[in-house]
Scaffold this motif. Structure first.
Motif, PDB file in Angstrom:
ATOM      1  N   MET A 121       1.234   4.586  -2.581  1.00 57.22           N
ATOM      2  CA  MET A 121       0.883   5.978  -1.897  1.00 57.22           C
ATOM      3  C   MET A 121       2.014   6.981  -2.298  1.00 57.22           C
ATOM      4  O   MET A 121       1.614   8.357  -2.035  1.00 57.22           O
ATOM      5  CB  MET A 121       0.436   6.052  -0.746  1.00 57.22           C
ATOM      6  N   ASP A 138      -9.454   5.621   3.962  1.00 57.24           N
ATOM      7  CA  ASP A 138      -9.750   4.326   3.204  1.00 57.24           C
ATOM      8  C   ASP A 138      -9.402   3.100   3.782  1.00 57.24           C
ATOM      9  O   ASP A 138      -8.228   2.943   4.214  1.00 57.24           O
ATOM     10  CB  ASP A 138      -9.281   4.469   1.715  1.00 57.24           C
ATOM     11  N   ASN A 141      -4.807   8.745   6.020  1.00 56.64           N
ATOM     12  CA  ASN A 141      -5.354   8.714   4.817  1.00 56.64           C
ATOM     13  C   ASN A 141      -6.070   7.451   4.452  1.00 56.64           C
ATOM     14  O   ASN A 141      -6.852   7.178   3.390  1.00 56.64           O
ATOM     15  CB  ASN A 141      -4.557   9.466   3.773  1.00 56.64           C
ATOM     16  N   ARG A 142      -5.128   6.345   4.833  1.00 52.82           N
ATOM     17  CA  ARG A 142      -5.431   4.918   4.226  1.00 52.82           C
ATOM     18  C   ARG A 142      -5.133   3.957   5.627  1.00 52.82           C
ATOM     19  O   ARG A 142      -4.063   4.125   6.327  1.00 52.82           O
ATOM     20  CB  ARG A 142      -4.951   4.640   2.765  1.00 52.82           C
ATOM     21  N   THR A 143      -5.932   3.144   5.815  1.00 53.08           N
ATOM     22  CA  THR A 143      -5.507   2.190   6.959  1.00 53.08           C
ATOM     23  C   THR A 143      -5.421   0.738   6.396  1.00 53.08           C
ATOM     24  O   THR A 143      -6.372   0.468   5.453  1.00 53.08           O
ATOM     25  CB  THR A 143      -6.569   2.237   7.974  1.00 53.08           C
ATOM     26  N   LEU A 193      -0.423   6.605   6.396  1.00 55.51           N
ATOM     27  CA  LEU A 193      -0.826   4.926   5.958  1.00 55.51           C
ATOM     28  C   LEU A 193      -0.734   4.445   7.491  1.00 55.51           C
ATOM     29  O   LEU A 193       0.303   3.986   8.054  1.00 55.51           O
ATOM     30  CB  LEU A 193       0.172   4.370   5.017  1.00 55.51           C
ATOM     31  N   GLU A 226       0.806  -1.138   0.045  1.00 62.39           N
ATOM     32  CA  GLU A 226       0.086  -0.123  -0.139  1.00 62.39           C
ATOM     33  C   GLU A 226       0.771   1.256  -0.015  1.00 62.39           C
ATOM     34  O   GLU A 226       0.586   2.329  -0.773  1.00 62.39           O
ATOM     35  CB  GLU A 226      -1.076   0.071   1.186  1.00 62.39           C
TER      36      GLU A 226
END
Length: 527
Positions: A45, A226, A203-205, A173, A41
Motif C-alpha cells: 500500500m 477491502d 481503506n483496507r482491513t 490499514l 499488506e
C-alpha cells in the motif's frame, strides 16, 4: 459447509486462538504470523521513502502492530510507533512483542497524567506532532475486535474524531477490524451508524483465519474497505468445536442443491408457482414476481387476479396462466391442485379487504410460501395466529422478505445487530427471514444464517424486491430447500443487478437471469 465462508464472532475467534494454542501452536507464533500479514499488506500500500505510522493499542491488536512495525523497519521502511496507553501496562504477548521493537514509542495521547475514572483510558488529546508530510500510511492496530461496548465519557469518540482528520489525508490499514467497529455486529460506538467519531475508517482491513460478521454488516462493511483474510496457522479443524452458524453468502454454499432440469422433465416437474395479485393500481408488482419466477426456472406460473386487474395482466403476460379471482375461496380451489407447489403473496396486494384471510388460506395449503410487502403488513396485525399456522407445518417452507420498515411492523423492531434480529425473528415465526438491504441477512429458525455482500446500490429501485420474491418462489417451487433457495435467490438478485449496472430498473432484473444462471452453473451443467 465449504471451509472459507464461515464467519466467526469475536468470541468464536478467541476460542479458535485458544484451541490452536491447546493444539501446540504457540500464541506468540500466531501473533508473529498476524503481524507479518499486516506488514505484507502495508508493503503493497505504500511506496518506499514514505513513512508508516503504526498506532498500537493496549491489547493483542497492539501486539500485532508491534510485530508489523518491526518487520517493516527490517524491510527498510521508515516506521513510527505510537502507543495508546502506558507501555508498562502491556501484558502477555503484546508486552513481549513490544519488547522486540527497538525504536522509540511515542505516546498517542498528549498530557495524560492520570487515567479517567474508568481506569483504563487516558485523558488528553491526540499527539499530532508525529504526523508529517512524508507519511504514506497509517496502520490502525489500536483495538480491533478487543473494543466492545459504549463510550460513556466520550473519550474514545474524541480520539477517533482527532484521528479521522489525519486518516482523511492518508490511507489506513486496519488490523482485524477498524477500531470502534464491533466485529461481531458491524456496529460502531454510540449510535452504531459509523458516524464521525464512532470509529476509524480504513481503506483496507487485514483479518485472520476467518472473517467476522462485522466485516459484512454495515456500517462495518463500509468502514473496513477491502477485507483481506489470511492464514496465520490456526488449523481449520478447530471449526468442528466452534460449529459456526453464520456464513458469507457464496454459490459454493448452495450450488450443489441448485435445481437443474432432468432431460425427461416436463413443466410440472420444474415447479408450478402461484402469484397472488392485487388490484389494477399495483398490478405491475405481480407481473414482476411472475417474470422472476419464470426466468429462474419455474416450469409454470399462474397469476390469480381480481377482476379489476385481469385485463391489464392479459395485455402483458404471455407465458403465464391468468386466473380471475384471488379471494380466499378462489385461492382454496386453486391450491386444491397439488401441482401448485409454491405461492408468492404480498407484492401489490393492497392493505384492506381480506388480505389476512388470503394469507391464512395460503398457509393452510402444503405449498411453499413467500410472504412479501403487503402480506407482511397484514401479518404484523396477527403475528400469533400466523406464526402458529407456520409452525403447525414445520416441513412446509415459508419465507418472509421484509425490509427494515416491514420488519419493524411484523416483529416490533427487535433488538441487537441485524444478524441477531433476523435470527430471533426466524425462531419466533418459524419462517426463513430475508432481512433485506445492502447487507441482506438470510436466517433460519435453527440459527443458520448467511450475510450477502454482492448487492450493488442499483437495486434501490421500485419493484426490485418483487422480482426477488418471484426468484425465491421459483426456486422453492423447483424443490430447492428454503434456506438455500433464499440465499441463492438473494445472491442471484445482486449478481443480476451488478451485471446490468447503472440505469437498472426492476424490469431489467429477470432478463439478466439467463446470463447469471449460465455463469453460476458448473461447465458440465451449462447448456
Amino acid at each position: 459447509m465449504p471451509a472459507d465462508f464461515e464467519l466467526l464472532t469475536a468470541e468464536e475467534m478467541a476460542k479458535a486462538d485458544r484451541l490452536a494454542v491447546a493444539a501446540g501452536i504457540p500464541s506468540l507464533t500466531l501473533m508473529e504470523n498476524a503481524g507479518r500479514a499486516v506488514a505484507d499488506e502495508a508493503t503493497r500500500m505504500v511506496s518506499r521513502g514514505r513513512r508508516i505510522q503504526v498506532l498500537c493499542g493496549p491489547g493483542n491488536n497492539g501486539g500485532d502492530g508491534f510485530v508489523a512495525a518491526r518487520l517493516l523497519k527490517a524491510r527498510g521502511f521508515d516506521v513510527a510507533v505510537s502507543l495508546y496507553g502506558h507501555r508498562d501496562r502491556l501484558r502477555g504477548d503484546a508486552a513481549a512483542m513490544a519488547a522486540l521493537w527497538d525504536g522509540p514509542i511515542q505516546p498517542l495521547i498528549q498530557q495524560a497524567p492520570q487515567a479517567s475514572h474508568s481506569g483504563s483510558i487516558p485523558a488528553g488529546s491526540v499527539d499530532v506532532s508525529t504526523f508529517g508530510p512524508n507519511d504514506g500510511l497509517v496502520i490502525d492496530a489500536l483495538f480491533g475486535a478487543g473494543l466492545r461496548g459504549d463510550d460513556p465519557d466520550g473519550e474514545l469518540r474524541r480520539l477517533f474524531l482527532a484521528l479521522s482528520t489525519i486518516s482523511d489525508e492518508l490511507p489506513v490499514l486496519a488490523v482485524d477490524v477498524p477500531s470502534g467497529i464491533d466485529g461481531s455486529t458491524g456496529r460502531s460506538l454510540a449510535t452504531g451508524t459509523g458516524a464521525p467519531g464512532e470509529c476509524l475508517w480504513a481503506n483496507r482491513t487485514v483479518t485472520f483465519f476467518r472473517r467476522k460478521p462485522g466485516h459484512l454488516l454495515f456500517p462495518g462493511a463500509d468502514a473496513c474497505g477491502d477485507v483481506v483474510c489470511v492464514d496465520v496457522g490456526i488449523p481449520s479443524g478447530v471449526l468442528q468445536d466452534i460449529d459456526p452458524q453464520a456464513f458469507a453468502n457464496d454459490p459454493e454454499l448452495w450450488r450443489d442443491l441448485f435445481p437443474r432440469p432432468s432431460p425427461r422433465a416436463h413443466k410440472y416437474d420444474r415447479g408450478s408457482a402461484l402469484v397472488v395479485s392485487g388490484g389494477l393500481e399495483m398490478s405491475g408488482a405481480a407481473r414482476l414476481v411472475a417474470r422472476g419466477a419464470l426466468r429462474v426456472g419455474a416450469g409454470l406460473v399462474t397469476v390469480a387476479a381480481p377482476p379489476s386487474s385481469v385485463q391489464a395482466h392479459a395485455a402483458q403476460l404471455n407465458a403465464v396462466i391468468l386466473r380471475q379471482g384471488q379471494t380466499p375461496d378462489a385461492l382454496q380451489k386453486l391450491l386444491a391442485d397439488g401441482r401448485l407447489n409454491a405461492v408468492i403473496i404480498g407484492p401489490g396486494l393492497g392493505r384492506g379487504g381480506d388480505v389476512l384471510a388470503q394469507i391464512t388460506t395460503v398457509l393452510a395449503s402444503d405449498a411453499a410460501v413467500v410472504c412479501d410487502a403487503d402480506a407482511l403488513t397484514a401479518i404484523g396485525q396477527a403475528q400469533d395466529e400466523i406464526f402458529a399456522l407456520i409452525k403447525a407445518k414445520p416441513d412446509r417452507p415459508v419465507v418472509f422478505t421484509p425490509h427494515d420498515g416491514e420488519f419493524g411492523r411484523v416483529f416490533d423492531g427487535g433488538t441487537g445487530s441485524k444478524l441477531e434480529r433476523a435470527r430471533a425473528a426466524a425462531a419466533m415465526s418459524g419462517a426463513i427471514i430475508v432481512l433485506k438491504g445492502p447487507d441482506t441477512v438470510v436466517a433460519a429458525p435453527d440459527g443458520r444464517a448467511v450475510i450477502n455482500a454482492n448487492a450493488p446500490p442499483y437495486l434501490a429501485t421500485a419493484g426490485s424486491g418483487d422480482v426477488l420474491a418471484g426468484i425465491l418462489g421459483g426456486l422453492m417451487g423447483q424443490g430447492m430447500p428454503a434456506w438455500q433457495a433464499a440465499a441463492a435467490g438473494v445472491w442471484l438478485h445482486g449478481d443480476c443487478a451488478s451485471r446490468f449496472g447503472p440505469g437498472l430498473i426492476s424490469e431489467d432484473l429477470p432478463e439478466q437471469l439467463p446470463i447469471a444462471l449460465r455463469a453460476l452453473l458448473r461447465p458440465q451443467d451449462a447448456p
